[in-house]
Design a protein around this motif. Structure first.
Motif, short mmCIF file in Angstrom:
data_model
loop_
_atom_site.label_atom_id
_atom_site.label_comp_id
_atom_site.label_asym_id
_atom_site.label_seq_id
_atom_site.Cartn_x
_atom_site.Cartn_y
_atom_site.Cartn_z
N UNK A 172 0.83 -1.21 0.00
CA UNK A 172 0.00 0.00 0.00
C UNK A 172 0.86 1.26 0.00
N UNK A 173 1.90 1.27 0.82
CA UNK A 173 2.78 2.43 0.86
C UNK A 173 3.68 2.49 -0.38
N UNK A 174 4.06 1.33 -0.89
CA UNK A 174 4.85 1.30 -2.12
C UNK A 174 4.06 1.91 -3.28
N UNK A 175 2.76 1.65 -3.34
CA UNK A 175 1.92 2.25 -4.37
C UNK A 175 1.83 3.76 -4.20
N UNK A 176 1.72 4.21 -2.95
CA UNK A 176 1.69 5.65 -2.68
C UNK A 176 3.01 6.29 -3.11
N UNK A 177 4.11 5.63 -2.80
CA UNK A 177 5.42 6.16 -3.21
C UNK A 177 5.53 6.26 -4.72
N UNK A 178 5.01 5.27 -5.41
CA UNK A 178 5.05 5.29 -6.87
C UNK A 178 4.31 6.50 -7.42
N UNK A 179 3.17 6.82 -6.81
CA UNK A 179 2.40 8.00 -7.24
C UNK A 179 3.15 9.29 -6.95
#
Length: 117
Positions: free
Chosen positions: A6-13
């Motif tokens: 979930x945080x990795x997806x946020x970082x990607x954004x």
């Protein structure tokens, strides 16, 4: 550190097209300024403070926050603050701490959050 999709997806954004520390900090600052509605409540070492602004000056300090607390006004490292877990700023802050290799503070997961919205 434990994987956090979930945080990795946020970082990607947040970090899309950002290369190197300076661009990473600038990307976080941009997202925080867009998403945070100032002033915002936070805690610094358990003490309630009011965050009145954010900035990025250099890689050594990272993103900083200007806070008003019981002892006056000052600048602190964004990573040292804790935001109410149910807020969007807490979610961005969790991604920031995760990016720095620090354990995120408690936060309401927002796996579908992306930026820009």
């Amino acid at each position: 550190m434990k994987q956090r999709p979930d945080l990795e997806n946020a970082l990607e954004s947040i970090l899309v097209d950002a290369y190197g520390d300076a661009e990473h900090y600038t990307a976080f600052l941009t997202v925080i300024e867009d998403e945070a509605q100032l002033p915002v409540s936070a805690k610094l070492l358990g003490t309630p403070v009011t965050v009145t602004g954010f900035d990025y000056l250099d890689d050594a300090r990272g993103v900083i926050a200007t806070c008003k607390g019981p002892d006056g006004v000052g600048e602190v490292a964004l990573a040292d603050l804790a935001f109410p877990p149910e807020t969007v700023i807490a979610w961005i802050h969790a991604a920031y701490r995760f990016h720095l290799g620090l354990r995120p503070f408690p936060v309401k997961p927002r796996p579908d959050w992306s930026w820009p919205n």
